[in-house]
Design an enzyme around this catalytic site. Structure first.
Site, PDB file in Angstrom:
ATOM      1  N   ASP A  76       0.905  -1.143   0.000  1.00 20.36           N
ATOM      2  CA  ASP A  76       0.000   0.000   0.000  1.00 20.36           C
ATOM      3  C   ASP A  76       0.943   1.191   0.000  1.00 20.36           C
ATOM      4  O   ASP A  76       1.548   1.506   1.030  1.00 20.36           O
ATOM      5  CB  ASP A  76      -0.875  -0.009   1.255  1.00 20.36           C
ATOM      6  CG  ASP A  76      -1.874   1.134   1.242  1.00 20.36           C
ATOM      7  OD1 ASP A  76      -1.480   2.264   0.851  1.00 20.36           O
ATOM      8  OD2 ASP A  76      -3.037   0.924   1.609  1.00 20.36           O
ATOM      9  N   HIS A  77       1.089   1.842  -1.150  1.00 14.96           N
ATOM     10  CA  HIS A  77       2.182   2.815  -1.240  1.00 14.96           C
ATOM     11  C   HIS A  77       1.990   4.015  -0.308  1.00 14.96           C
ATOM     12  O   HIS A  77       2.945   4.705   0.009  1.00 14.96           O
ATOM     13  CB  HIS A  77       2.431   3.258  -2.691  1.00 14.96           C
ATOM     14  CG  HIS A  77       1.430   4.222  -3.231  1.00 14.96           C
ATOM     15  ND1 HIS A  77       0.175   3.854  -3.621  1.00 14.96           N
ATOM     16  CD2 HIS A  77       1.501   5.566  -3.450  1.00 14.96           C
ATOM     17  CE1 HIS A  77      -0.483   4.918  -4.061  1.00 14.96           C
ATOM     18  NE2 HIS A  77       0.296   5.977  -3.974  1.00 14.96           N
TER      19      HIS A  77
ATOM     20  N   HIS B 246      -5.801   2.715   1.199  1.00 15.83           N
ATOM     21  CA  HIS B 246      -5.066   3.877   1.715  1.00 15.83           C
ATOM     22  C   HIS B 246      -5.776   4.571   2.880  1.00 15.83           C
ATOM     23  O   HIS B 246      -5.177   4.829   3.925  1.00 15.83           O
ATOM     24  CB  HIS B 246      -4.840   4.905   0.606  1.00 15.83           C
ATOM     25  CG  HIS B 246      -4.335   4.326  -0.682  1.00 15.83           C
ATOM     26  ND1 HIS B 246      -3.370   3.348  -0.719  1.00 15.83           N
ATOM     27  CD2 HIS B 246      -4.648   4.591  -1.984  1.00 15.83           C
ATOM     28  CE1 HIS B 246      -3.117   3.042  -1.997  1.00 15.83           C
ATOM     29  NE2 HIS B 246      -3.876   3.771  -2.776  1.00 15.83           N
TER      30      HIS B 246
HETATM   31  C1  BG6 Z   1      -3.662   4.584  -6.369  1.00 17.96           C
HETATM   32  C2  BG6 Z   1      -5.013   4.655  -7.005  1.00 17.96           C
HETATM   33  O1  BG6 Z   1      -3.630   3.555  -5.435  1.00 17.96           O
HETATM   34  O2  BG6 Z   1      -3.360   5.814  -5.734  1.00 17.96           O
HETATM   35  C3  BG6 Z   1      -5.089   5.817  -7.989  1.00 17.96           C
HETATM   36  O3  BG6 Z   1      -5.296   3.455  -7.695  1.00 17.96           O
HETATM   37  C4  BG6 Z   1      -4.651   7.105  -7.313  1.00 17.96           C
HETATM   38  O4  BG6 Z   1      -6.401   5.956  -8.506  1.00 17.96           O
HETATM   39  C5  BG6 Z   1      -3.315   6.921  -6.609  1.00 17.96           C
HETATM   40  O5  BG6 Z   1      -4.551   8.113  -8.297  1.00 17.96           O
HETATM   41  C6  BG6 Z   1      -2.963   8.164  -5.810  1.00 17.96           C
HETATM   42  O6  BG6 Z   1      -1.657   8.044  -5.301  1.00 17.96           O
HETATM   43  P1  BG6 Z   1      -0.818   9.307  -4.886  1.00 17.96           P
HETATM   44  O7  BG6 Z   1       0.426   8.778  -4.276  1.00 17.96           O
HETATM   45  O8  BG6 Z   1      -0.576  10.094  -6.129  1.00 17.96           O
HETATM   46  O9  BG6 Z   1      -1.662  10.097  -3.917  1.00 17.96           O
END
Ligand code: BG6
Length: 487
Positions: A177-178, A240
């Site tokens: 989960d980044h 997230h």
């Molecule tokens: C991803 C989603 O997990 O996170 C995308 O699938 C979203 O839809 C993205 O745009 C957002 O990531 P960040 O790091 O740019 O906030």
């Protein structure tokens, strides 16, 4: 800096994620000395590529095409390409031969990381073959990294879990989960448990409400095909948002170790109040963006159904029923094509029980802790204080902690993926969702999804315009509790 020895096998090595995130992150780890001599990467996918062509792709992906000091070329020389059909057992035998050869050549000692950057429908077959064809070693560690989406609902997530568990026990599974790799998300436990002022106040006696916003200005871009089957609830809330909520509401872990942190998070998610179908409409709002002056509406996007009922916005009120957090509304909100890109948490504290200054124009405001995650990491505490001068007036001011660094040092801030990959190499699991966390978060999400699907005919989409903060109902959700969005 200790060099990590590993053979990394990437399934989906030609893909967008690999090129945009994984290769640049691995290169940064290389530049920082975490990867050095004893590592190799095998990229696999269907198409037939040569090692040379693959290495060109790597050099381009790490944004170092000029490669003045030859570092990118050295780095890329550790990369090997293997054309691979995930359903073909014989292909795993070929892959094993290459893996063993590279393990020898780079003296890796049997450490293996299998990165599944492909559609989840292949996870089961890949995991099963890795085991049955003996790609797992007995001399080093074996770890598997699994990309999202992890399931579509509770049931499919549990099936995936089981499929992976046939080949990899839970301690070998790293679910990405980044958001858990973002600096300010990782900062939440430090703020809460490293400071007694927050430790003491972090409960229903002092907190009025907590707000979590993950707004995006982008639309669905080229991902309409996937997104139209997913929607914002699955795409951003299940993973997230609920992960952030668990960090904000968990009780203090016994110690800052993987097991204790995970247990604390699991308990927070387990304490989420699961809504009855008839309660969902009062606590959740969904939206879909319409066209803006120069932007298409969601239904006009590529690969999206012309009368799609998929939500691109969600706002909701959650309750975490633990002794400390019960009664504190946790408002969450996410959406595409909103006013701006902002990932942030606003913790609104209760006002002093008695305003000794009296009422009047000069009213006291709530103290609010703003935890800014993206685009700029920042911590800000909004307080009342007296203005300078003869009269006794007070004003709201902020204590600010800026983490912003000069542009030339930006490259030194590790990216989310880089931090998470290093965690895997070092065997640190706390920034990855455990199977129990998935279980509780999906149960919660399913309760909302099922109620929504039943009442789909009541919805009128689109219901918010590009560049706004979502449908009006998202504001009303807080107003009926006497609250408002801080942002
Ligand atoms: C991803 C989603 O997990 O996170 C995308 O699938 C979203 O839809 C993205 O745009 C957002 O990531 P960040 O790091 O740019 O906030």
């Amino acid at each position: 800096r200790k060099e990590e020895k590993a053979l990394i096998v990437i399934f989906g090595g030609t893909g967008d994620l690999a090129q945009r995130k994984l290769y640049p992150s691995l290169f940064n780890l290389y530049k920082r000395g975490f990867l050095k001599d004893n590592f190799a990467v095998i990229g696999t996918a269907r198409r037939p590529w040569s090692d040379d062509y693959y290495r060109e792709i790597i050099i381009n992906a790490v944004g170092d095409a000029e490669d003045i000091n030859g570092q990118a070329t050295d780095f890329a020389s550790h990369f090997y390409y293997q054309s691979h059909n995930v359903n073909d057992t014989e292909h795993y035998a070929t892959l094993k031969q290459l893996a063993d050869k590279l393990d020898d050549k780079y003296q890796i000692g049997g450490n293996r990381v299998f990165y599944l950057a492909m559609s989840p429908s292949f996870f089961g077959t890949i995991a099963a073959h890795l085991k049955s064809q003996n790609l797992k070693t007995t001399t080093g560690y074996n770890r598997v990294i699994v990309e999202k989406p992890f399931g579509h609902d509770y049931e499919s997530a549990m099936v995936l879990n089981e499929e992976i568990a046939q080949a990899f026990p839970e301690e070998e599974v790293y679910r990405i989960d980044h958001y858990l790799g973002k600096e300010m998300v990782q900062n939440i436990p430090a703020i809460r448990f490293g400071n007694n002022i927050f430790n003491a106040l972090w409960n229903n006696r002092y907190i009025s409400n907590i707000q979590v916003t993950l707004s995006e200005s982008l639309g669905v871009e080229e991902r309409g095909g996937y997104y139209d089957t997913a929607g914002a609830l699955r795409d951003m809330i299940q993973n997230h948002t609920l992960q952030i909520v668990s960090l904000l509401t968990m009780s203090a872990p016994v110690s800052f170790t993987d097991t204790d942190i995970r247990n604390a998070k699991i308990n927070a998610l387990k304490s989420l109040r699961v809504y009855k179908p008839e309660e969902v409409a009062q606590n959740f709002v969904r939206g879909q963006y319409g066209p803006g002056s120069d932007k298409p509406g969601y239904r006009q996007e590529d690969m999206v159904d012309a009368d799609s009922m998929t939500e691109t916005f969600v706002a909701g009120k959650l309750e975490v029923n633990t002794m400390d957090m019960a009664g504190v509304p946790i408002y969450v909100r996410t959406g595409k094509r909103m006013r701006e890109k902002a990932t942030r948490v606003d913790v609104v504290f209760k006002q002093v029980p008695n305003n000794v200054f009296g009422e009047g124009d000069n009213t006291l405001r709530h103290d609010v802790l703003h935890i800014m995650i993206d685009p700029e990491p920042k911590l800000s505490l909004q307080l009342n204080s007296k203005t300078i001068g003869h009269s006794y007036e007070y004003d709201t001011n902020s204590l600010n902690l800026n983490y912003s660094v000069p542009a030339e040092q930006r490259a030194n801030i590790p990216e989310a993926y880089e931090k998470l990959i290093l965690d895997v190499l070092q065997g640190k699991a706390s920034n990855f969702a455990s199977s129990k966390e998935l279980e509780y978060s999906w149960k919660f999400i399913d309760s909302v999804r099922q109620a929504w699907d039943k009442n789909i005919d009541d919805m009128i989409f689109p219901n918010y315009s590009c560049g706004s903060m979502g449908p009006k109902a998202a504001d009303a959700l807080l107003e009926k509790d006497g609250n408002h969005w801080e942002f």
